[in-house]
Design a protein around this motif. Structure first.
Motif, PDB file in Angstrom:
ATOM      1  N   LEU A 134       0.828  -1.206   0.000  1.00  0.00           N
ATOM      2  CA  LEU A 134       0.000   0.000   0.000  1.00  0.00           C
ATOM      3  C   LEU A 134       0.863   1.257   0.000  1.00  0.00           C
ATOM      4  N   ASN A 135       1.930   1.269   0.801  1.00  0.00           N
ATOM      5  CA  ASN A 135       2.828   2.434   0.837  1.00  0.00           C
ATOM      6  C   ASN A 135       3.474   2.678  -0.516  1.00  0.00           C
ATOM      7  N   HIS A 136       3.974   1.606  -1.129  1.00  0.00           N
ATOM      8  CA  HIS A 136       4.662   1.760  -2.406  1.00  0.00           C
ATOM      9  C   HIS A 136       3.702   2.198  -3.510  1.00  0.00           C
ATOM     10  N   PHE A 137       2.481   1.706  -3.465  1.00  0.00           N
ATOM     11  CA  PHE A 137       1.496   2.104  -4.485  1.00  0.00           C
ATOM     12  C   PHE A 137       1.257   3.607  -4.424  1.00  0.00           C
ATOM     13  N   ASN A 138       1.147   4.123  -3.217  1.00  0.00           N
ATOM     14  CA  ASN A 138       0.911   5.560  -3.067  1.00  0.00           C
ATOM     15  C   ASN A 138       2.153   6.395  -3.353  1.00  0.00           C
ATOM     16  N   ALA A 139       3.342   5.805  -3.153  1.00  0.00           N
ATOM     17  CA  ALA A 139       4.589   6.547  -3.356  1.00  0.00           C
ATOM     18  C   ALA A 139       5.008   6.565  -4.825  1.00  0.00           C
ATOM     19  N   THR A 140       4.573   5.566  -5.588  1.00  0.00           N
ATOM     20  CA  THR A 140       4.909   5.512  -7.016  1.00  0.00           C
ATOM     21  C   THR A 140       3.746   6.077  -7.824  1.00  0.00           C
ATOM     22  N   SER A 141       3.822   5.891  -9.102  1.00  0.00           N
ATOM     23  CA  SER A 141       2.719   6.341  -9.956  1.00  0.00           C
ATOM     24  C   SER A 141       1.648   5.251  -9.995  1.00  0.00           C
ATOM     25  N   SER A 142       1.151   4.901  -8.809  1.00  0.00           N
ATOM     26  CA  SER A 142       0.108   3.871  -8.673  1.00  0.00           C
ATOM     27  C   SER A 142       0.554   2.557  -9.299  1.00  0.00           C
ATOM     28  N   GLU A 143       1.741   2.115  -8.856  1.00  0.00           N
ATOM     29  CA  GLU A 143       2.290   0.869  -9.387  1.00  0.00           C
ATOM     30  C   GLU A 143       2.666  -0.082  -8.249  1.00  0.00           C
ATOM     31  N   TYR A 144       2.836  -1.343  -8.638  1.00  0.00           N
ATOM     32  CA  TYR A 144       3.206  -2.380  -7.682  1.00  0.00           C
ATOM     33  C   TYR A 144       4.606  -2.890  -8.012  1.00  0.00           C
ATOM     34  N   PHE A 145       5.308  -3.380  -6.980  1.00  0.00           N
ATOM     35  CA  PHE A 145       6.612  -4.003  -7.191  1.00  0.00           C
ATOM     36  C   PHE A 145       6.436  -5.511  -7.324  1.00  0.00           C
ATOM     37  N   SER A 146       7.182  -6.090  -8.246  1.00  0.00           N
ATOM     38  CA  SER A 146       7.035  -7.524  -8.509  1.00  0.00           C
ATOM     39  C   SER A 146       7.558  -8.390  -7.372  1.00  0.00           C
ATOM     40  N   GLU A 147       8.523  -7.870  -6.586  1.00  0.00           N
ATOM     41  CA  GLU A 147       9.109  -8.644  -5.484  1.00  0.00           C
ATOM     42  C   GLU A 147       8.770  -7.999  -4.142  1.00  0.00           C
ATOM     43  N   GLU A 148       7.537  -7.571  -4.012  1.00  0.00           N
ATOM     44  CA  GLU A 148       7.120  -6.884  -2.789  1.00  0.00           C
ATOM     45  C   GLU A 148       7.150  -7.793  -1.569  1.00  0.00           C
ATOM     46  N   PHE A 149       6.759  -9.052  -1.752  1.00  0.00           N
ATOM     47  CA  PHE A 149       6.623  -9.958  -0.610  1.00  0.00           C
ATOM     48  C   PHE A 149       7.964 -10.624  -0.325  1.00  0.00           C
ATOM     49  N   THR A 150       8.666 -10.086   0.674  1.00  0.00           N
ATOM     50  CA  THR A 150      10.004 -10.554   1.023  1.00  0.00           C
ATOM     51  C   THR A 150      10.062 -10.883   2.509  1.00  0.00           C
ATOM     52  N   GLU A 151      11.146 -11.541   2.908  1.00  0.00           N
ATOM     53  CA  GLU A 151      11.384 -11.852   4.314  1.00  0.00           C
ATOM     54  C   GLU A 151      11.922 -10.614   5.037  1.00  0.00           C
TER      55      GLU A 151
END
Length: 782
Positions: A459-476
């Motif tokens: 959610l943070n990254h979506f709002n910080a970018t141009s409404s985009e998602y990162f492909s490797e968001e789910f990390t340890e």
């Protein structure tokens, strides 16, 4: 003749000597092992501030830390003045010192003085051989080779890291902690002098054993420091007043379970972790404070994990309370798999929002439920009749969750959970059944916190970018400062879209805090936190997980051996710890709404379902995707007489004179429980007496459900207890006639409950009301 010609001439005249010289040169080059010290070292973990938070002893039972980064100035000065004043001037050995030592030893007839330099002592420590003149010759050769390979600073670090300090204490780092409870750079002149002279006679450190000799050695060194003007007279006299250490200090253990965890992948290394020392100390204090009260209820274990959402670092890690060994204090409950309770309900909520199968405001049945022999119960053993989906999540109601899971698809949800890599969740959907959503599966605090951290980060990254998602968001989560690679940016969601995550956190935010703080959200000083509790069957596990834009805090409370205790719940046992931890964390702003992932729709104001022409409406925002929620069937247009007291139809009035009105009406069973907590709810008015009902008042069994298998319990007198049959009728005042296997047994009015004791076997229970409506169920008495 040039030098080159002379060399060629010498080679022609003395080829054997040249070859021998070359062999000796090669032997000299390779005589020093690549790895000088092969002894195992302790695993040392430091905080992000560089302070020691814990260590795990080396495999050989020695407290030997990895090579230190630098030698403190005070200690270096003391060491060189005591051991090797010409250290920076010689090349591995000091012939003057050696000659003086040999002379003194010959005169005394025994070894009374050593002439080894610090470089030679490093070699001796690495070889650990019996003392002899031949061995000293080897050490001399290796010392010169060591000077070629390493700088003076590195040689000093090698010595300081491997010098013996008595018992199983090896190296300056450990010695400063064990004898003074300080880091090396914090040592005073007197303390530095003590540790400088101690490797010369490490047995002197033991209390009561020749400590006067150690004191004399230290004071002589201090006097030399004064004479050489390294310290002034005031410092000297104050240093003389300092006492020698009387007993060893324990090494810090502010995160012992974290040390064990790090040691699995970084054994024998010095790790500067992401742990915040001040926060860790505060969380330790909070856990111990609550442990004092929890153990009064024979609850002995608890764990807390704090993660940084933005960096995905571990900020605090409390694996257990400081309880006894008998109560499993060494078990790391952050990593232990336990029943999840209700902690994964938000994941189902987000999944259904993401799939377009849920609207936050839509009503979900909360009534006695039996699905294929499974009968879920709410924690408070009560029913709401109907409740908004977001409210069901906030209140952690079990029956709505089970019904939603059945509607969404057990197998589909089970497969989606694999994305989160929840440890302990390793069985098929059939194995768990619908209990999956209520704690039928196991996982651990680490993986649950990781999951919510990654959702918040999405959610943070979506709002910080141009409404985009990162492909490797789910990390340890990480223990150290690592540069994380979140992959490439894309408009394609990683797991759930940002709007679904946001609405899930919004629902979780509405949960009331424990301890009577029901109105905490109205205070300006409060912190907006999305949080979820969980309690496993038998009160064995109490969970709470809280999320903000910056932090995830997870708490588990219970007994490591699995013993359940009364009143151990997520709200009463774990939540107070969670909010105390958030109180020592910096305040976070609430999540920004991801507007690009929302769309506005109209829903029925009371039911929350998609609008029809029969209901008042309101506009809400939902995830922008195809919506598969049904149109509202709880509203219907009814025809009323002029006084609006009765329903009418074409059989008794001219409909052009009737009043049409939208009416919110629930099915009988839902209505039976709903109207108890909603005093403004109005059941459908009855038909006027002269009107022929086209829709007879329905009725429905509350208990038992069709196909139930019931065991009759016995009371204290050994007599069988009755089965209590309950019925909901849209018009309670209507007379109802009860039949068991087509045999009349009773009549009820207003309150439709009867008790009976059927024989063993299969029975049919039939109910007929005064208007001729009939319902029946089949049960089996075991």
């Amino acid at each position: 003749m040039t030098l080159k010609d002379r060399v060629h001439r010498f080679a022609r005249k003395h080829p054997k000597k040249l070859i021998l010289f070359g062999i000796l040169l090669i032997a000299y080059y390779y005589c020093l092992p690549k790895e000088l010290f092969k002894t195992p070292t302790a695993t040392v973990v430091e905080s992000r501030q560089g302070t020691l938070i814990g260590a795990k002893i080396a495999d050989d039972g020695q407290w030997r830390f990895p090579v230190i980064d630098s030698v403190p100035r005070k200690f270096e000065t003391c060491l060189l003045q005591f051991e090797d004043a010409y250290f920076y001037k010689h090349f591995g050995f000091n012939p003057v010192s050696m000659a003086k030592a040999i002379g003194s030893n010959i005169s005394a007839g025994k070894t009374v003085r050593g002439g080894s330099t610090l470089t030679q002592q490093v070699v001796r420590l690495s070889r650990n051989q019996n003392r002899s003149y031949f061995e000293k010759l080897i050490e001399l050769i290796l010392a010169t080779r060591l000077e070629f390979r390493h700088s003076k600073e590195d040689i000093l670090k090698l010595y300081a890291s491997h010098a013996p300090y008595g018992g199983n204490v090896v190296g300056l780092d450990v010695a400063s902690w064990r004898y003074f409870g300080l880091q090396p750079h914090q040592l005073s002149w007197a303390e530095s002098a003590t540790l400088a002279v101690l490797p010369n006679a490490p047995s002197l450190i033991y209390p009561g054993k020749n400590q006067q000799r150690l004191l004399d050695k230290r004071n002589r060194l201090l006097k030399k420091l004064l004479a050489e003007k390294y310290i002034d007279s005031t410092t000297y006299h104050l240093a003389l007043l300092e006492a020698l250490p009387l007993k060893p200090y324990p090494l810090p253990k502010i995160a012992s379970h974290l040390v064990e965890q790090i040691a699995k992948n970084a054994k024998g290394q010095r790790i500067k972790s992401s742990l915040d020392e001040n926060l860790q100390q505060n969380v330790n204090s909070i856990v111990q404070k609550y442990h004092q009260s929890l153990r009064q209820n024979q609850v002995h274990n608890a764990a807390v994990l704090v993660l940084d959402v933005n960096t995905k670092e571990v900020l605090s890690y409390v694996g257990n309370t400081q309880t006894t060994k008998e109560n499993q204090k060494d078990v790391d409950m952050v990593q232990a798999n336990r029943s999840t309770g209700s902690t994964i309900k938000p994941l189902l909520y987000a999944a259904m929002l993401d799939a377009g199968e849920l609207i936050p405001d839509m009503l979900v049945p909360d009534v006695p439920t039996q699905i294929a022999g499974y009968t879920p119960e709410n924690f408070n053993e009560d029913y709401s009749g109907a409740v908004q989906a977001k409210s069901a999540l906030a209140r952690s109601l079990n029956i709505p969750a089970v019904r939603l899971l059945q509607s969404y698809g057990l197998a589909k949800f089970r497969d989606q959970l694999d994305v989160f890599q929840l440890g302990g969740l390793n069985q098929t959907a059939d194995h768990y059944g619908l209990t999956l959503i209520l704690g039928g599966a196991e996982s651990n605090l680490w993986d649950l916190c990781k999951t919510y951290m990654n959702l918040a980060s999405t959610l943070n990254h979506f709002n910080a970018t141009s409404s985009e998602y990162f492909s490797e968001e789910f990390t340890e989560p990480t223990f150290g400062k690592e540069v994380l690679d979140f992959g490439v940016k894309s408009t394609n969601k990683t797991v759930f879209d940002a709007a679904s995550i946001y609405l899930t956190f919004e629902a979780m935010k509405e949960v009331n805090r424990p301890d009577g703080n029901e109105s905490w959200e109205f205070y300006d000083s409060s912190k907006e936190i999305a949080w979820k509790t969980g309690t496993s069957f038998g009160n064995k596990d109490a969970w709470t997980i809280g999320v903000t834009t910056d932090y995830v805090v997870g708490v588990w409370v219970g007994n490591a051996d699995g013993e359940g205790r009364p009143n151990v719940t997520g709200v009463t046992s774990a939540a107070p710890i969670l909010f105390d931890v958030f109180d020592v964390l910096p305040r976070s702003d609430w999540f920004q709404k991801p507007f690009d992932e929302f769309v506005d729709i109209d829903v029925c104001a009371k039911s929350g379902y998609l609008t029809t022409d029969s209901c008042p409406r309101k506009t809400i925002s939902i995830p922008n995707k195809p919506n598969y929620v049904n149109a509202c069937n709880f509203h219907q247009m009814v025809q009323l007489d002029v006084q609006k007291q009765f329903r009418v139809n074409s059989s008794c009035v001219d409909l052009s004179t009737a009043i049409s009105e939208s009416w919110f009406s629930l099915p009988p069973l839902m209505e039976f429980y709903y109207k108890r907590t909603h005093p403004l709810y109005k059941p459908l008015p009855p038909f006027r007496n002269d009107c022929k009902s086209t829709n007879a008042p329905p009725m429905e069994f509350i208990y038992p459900k069709n196909g139930s298998r019931i065991s009759l319990t016995k009371n204290f007198n050994g007599e069988k207890n009755e089965v209590v049959l309950k019925l909901a009728h849209a018009k309670p005042e209507t007379g109802v006639y009860w039949y068991l296997d087509d045999r009349f047994i009773s009549q009820t009015k207003d309150f439709h409950e009867i008790g009976l004791i059927p024989d063993l076997g299969r029975h049919k229970i039939t109910v007929v009301d005064a208007l001729g409506n009939e319902v029946s169920v089949t049960i089996t008495i075991e």
